[in-house]
Scaffold this active site. Structure first.
Site, PDB file in Angstrom:
ATOM      1  N   HIS A  83       0.846  -1.201   0.000  1.00  0.00           N
ATOM      2  CA  HIS A  83       0.000   0.000   0.000  1.00  0.00           C
ATOM      3  C   HIS A  83       0.873   1.239   0.000  1.00  0.00           C
ATOM      4  O   HIS A  83       2.087   1.149   0.119  1.00  0.00           O
ATOM      5  CB  HIS A  83      -1.001  -0.017   1.159  1.00  0.00           C
ATOM      6  CG  HIS A  83      -0.396   0.121   2.526  1.00  0.00           C
ATOM      7  ND1 HIS A  83       0.417  -0.844   3.094  1.00  0.00           N
ATOM      8  CD2 HIS A  83      -0.463   1.125   3.448  1.00  0.00           C
ATOM      9  CE1 HIS A  83       0.790  -0.448   4.295  1.00  0.00           C
ATOM     10  NE2 HIS A  83       0.284   0.745   4.539  1.00  0.00           N
ATOM     11  N   HIS A  90       1.514   3.947   1.878  1.00  0.00           N
ATOM     12  CA  HIS A  90       2.075   4.743   2.978  1.00  0.00           C
ATOM     13  C   HIS A  90       3.602   4.828   2.893  1.00  0.00           C
ATOM     14  O   HIS A  90       4.269   3.865   2.503  1.00  0.00           O
ATOM     15  CB  HIS A  90       1.643   4.175   4.337  1.00  0.00           C
ATOM     16  CG  HIS A  90       0.199   4.468   4.643  1.00  0.00           C
ATOM     17  ND1 HIS A  90      -0.548   3.725   5.519  1.00  0.00           N
ATOM     18  CD2 HIS A  90      -0.623   5.445   4.165  1.00  0.00           C
ATOM     19  CE1 HIS A  90      -1.779   4.222   5.570  1.00  0.00           C
ATOM     20  NE2 HIS A  90      -1.852   5.266   4.769  1.00  0.00           N
ATOM     21  N   ASP A 149       6.071   4.742   4.931  1.00  0.00           N
ATOM     22  CA  ASP A 149       6.952   3.778   5.604  1.00  0.00           C
ATOM     23  C   ASP A 149       6.960   2.417   4.891  1.00  0.00           C
ATOM     24  O   ASP A 149       7.661   1.494   5.322  1.00  0.00           O
ATOM     25  CB  ASP A 149       6.595   3.633   7.087  1.00  0.00           C
ATOM     26  CG  ASP A 149       5.173   3.158   7.328  1.00  0.00           C
ATOM     27  OD1 ASP A 149       4.273   3.516   6.533  1.00  0.00           O
ATOM     28  OD2 ASP A 149       4.950   2.428   8.310  1.00  0.00           O
ATOM     29  N   HIS A 150       6.208   2.312   3.798  1.00  0.00           N
ATOM     30  CA  HIS A 150       6.205   1.088   2.984  1.00  0.00           C
ATOM     31  C   HIS A 150       6.798   1.296   1.590  1.00  0.00           C
ATOM     32  O   HIS A 150       7.195   0.334   0.938  1.00  0.00           O
ATOM     33  CB  HIS A 150       4.777   0.523   2.868  1.00  0.00           C
ATOM     34  CG  HIS A 150       4.209   0.125   4.192  1.00  0.00           C
ATOM     35  ND1 HIS A 150       4.052  -1.186   4.574  1.00  0.00           N
ATOM     36  CD2 HIS A 150       3.831   0.866   5.258  1.00  0.00           C
ATOM     37  CE1 HIS A 150       3.579  -1.230   5.810  1.00  0.00           C
ATOM     38  NE2 HIS A 150       3.425   0.012   6.247  1.00  0.00           N
ATOM     39  N   HIS A 172      -7.419  -0.530   5.610  1.00  0.00           N
ATOM     40  CA  HIS A 172      -6.370   0.386   6.096  1.00  0.00           C
ATOM     41  C   HIS A 172      -6.159   1.482   5.049  1.00  0.00           C
ATOM     42  O   HIS A 172      -6.136   2.669   5.375  1.00  0.00           O
ATOM     43  CB  HIS A 172      -5.097  -0.418   6.333  1.00  0.00           C
ATOM     44  CG  HIS A 172      -3.920   0.394   6.778  1.00  0.00           C
ATOM     45  ND1 HIS A 172      -3.864   1.015   8.001  1.00  0.00           N
ATOM     46  CD2 HIS A 172      -2.746   0.676   6.163  1.00  0.00           C
ATOM     47  CE1 HIS A 172      -2.693   1.661   8.120  1.00  0.00           C
ATOM     48  NE2 HIS A 172      -2.003   1.459   7.013  1.00  0.00           N
ATOM     49  N   ASP A 186      -0.202  -3.676   6.391  1.00  0.00           N
ATOM     50  CA  ASP A 186      -0.832  -3.121   7.596  1.00  0.00           C
ATOM     51  C   ASP A 186      -2.290  -3.531   7.718  1.00  0.00           C
ATOM     52  O   ASP A 186      -3.116  -2.791   8.253  1.00  0.00           O
ATOM     53  CB  ASP A 186      -0.741  -1.585   7.591  1.00  0.00           C
ATOM     54  CG  ASP A 186       0.677  -1.082   7.823  1.00  0.00           C
ATOM     55  OD1 ASP A 186       1.565  -1.888   8.122  1.00  0.00           O
ATOM     56  OD2 ASP A 186       0.879   0.149   7.689  1.00  0.00           O
ATOM     57  N   HIS A 244       4.549  -4.559  11.005  1.00  0.00           N
ATOM     58  CA  HIS A 244       4.955  -3.832  12.223  1.00  0.00           C
ATOM     59  C   HIS A 244       5.043  -4.772  13.422  1.00  0.00           C
ATOM     60  O   HIS A 244       4.314  -5.750  13.514  1.00  0.00           O
ATOM     61  CB  HIS A 244       3.938  -2.730  12.573  1.00  0.00           C
ATOM     62  CG  HIS A 244       3.966  -1.557  11.655  1.00  0.00           C
ATOM     63  ND1 HIS A 244       4.808  -0.493  11.820  1.00  0.00           N
ATOM     64  CD2 HIS A 244       3.237  -1.294  10.547  1.00  0.00           C
ATOM     65  CE1 HIS A 244       4.604   0.400  10.858  1.00  0.00           C
ATOM     66  NE2 HIS A 244       3.658  -0.071  10.061  1.00  0.00           N
TER      67      HIS A 244
HETATM   68 ZN   LIG Z   1       0.060   1.830   6.453  1.00  0.00          ZN
END
Ligand SMILES: [Zn+2]
Length: 280
Positions: free
Chosen positions: A75, A77, A79-80, A131, A148, A186
């Site tokens: 996805h 975001h 941090d990905h 998410h 996530d 995570h």
């Molecule tokens: Zn995320």
């Protein structure tokens, strides 16, 4: 060893003994895990899943003498995806077709497959929105990379999707074979279990797992991957049909003035809102 054993979610013919996918854990930021998936055909070649931090990935590749062969993204975001541009070069980058992500060369969606025969790797793509709107997961070789969406003991926040979408997405992941290794993005397990115990204090499997997780974390060890079987036994977000979970969620909904938690989706919605407010 080539794996031809994966035939998709929930279908017969799955044989966990055929391969055990070799996966290297790359910790990044405060609590992210980036995954290096070793090619069964040549374990020095790896795919990276959700490379939020290119530096962490490059350091891991160098330290182990590995060669990056491709990128899987779940996805959009940061941090990905933060490291995608730096790492990609001419490599194939798979990611959700209906999210706006720079650098995706192979947009995919639920029902598609990621086929990399030269590496001996093959994954089914699952749509798991909730998410984010276009979140996907990659399932194959007895493993699922779910970003996530599903965490050990919890699930992702509903930033872009609805409780109904998350309910269906978690259901699709829970329907994978019980022995499936679940690679979440995570290390949230200890905090998730404090909440899970507030929901279901009398769940013996949950109490035992919480003790195990406390020991692992005290030793600075990862609690991920988990398994589908374990999550079905301990994760309240997969247990909305359990009378104890439903009663606890209904109690919270009344207290919080939410819609009555009288079905699975309303129960999940109440649990998610309760978790958002939970300080345990
Ligand atoms: Zn995320």
């Amino acid at each position: 060893m080539q794996d031809s054993g994966w035939r998709g979610a929930g279908e017969s013919g799955f044989n966990s003994m055929m391969t055990i996918l070799a996966v290297t854990t790359v910790p990044a930021f405060d609590d992210n895990y980036l995954w290096l998936v070793h090619a069964p055909a040549d374990p020095r070649q790896v795919l990276v899943v959700d490379p939020g931090d290119a530096t962490a990935v490059e350091a891991a590749l160098r330290a182990q003498g590995l060669v990056l062969a491709g990128i899987l993204v779940t996805h959009h975001h940061g941090d990905h995806v933060g490291g995608v541009q730096t790492l990609a070069g001419n490599l194939p980058v798979f990611g959700p077709g209906n999210e706006d992500i720079e650098g995706i060369t192979h947009p995919v969606q639920g029902g598609d497959r990621v086929e990399l025969p030269a590496l001996g790797l093959s994954f089914a793509v699952l749509d798991v929105p909730g998410h984010t709107r276009g979140h996907i997961a990659y399932a194959g070789h007895g493993a699922v990379f779910c970003g996530d969406t599903l965490f050990s003991g919890g699930c992702g926040r509903l930033f872009e999707g609805t409780p109904a979408q998350m309910y269906a997405s978690l259901g699709a992941l829970a329907a994978l074979p019980p022995e499936t290794q679940v690679y979440c993005a995570h290390e949230y397990t200890a905090s998730n279990l404090r909440f899970a115990l507030a929901v279901e204090p009398d769940n013996a499997a949950l109490v035992a797992y919480a003790a195990e997780v406390a020991e692992l974390r005290a030793a600075c060890r990862a609690t991920v991957p988990t398994t589908v079987a374990r999550e079905r036994a301990i994760n309240p977000f997969l247990r909305t049909t359990e009378p104890a979970v439903r009663a606890a969620a209904a109690g919270f909904a009344v207290e919080a003035g939410l819609n009555a938690a009288n079905d699975d989706i309303a129960t999940l919605a109440a649990l998610r809102e309760w978790k958002n407010r939970f300080r345990g």
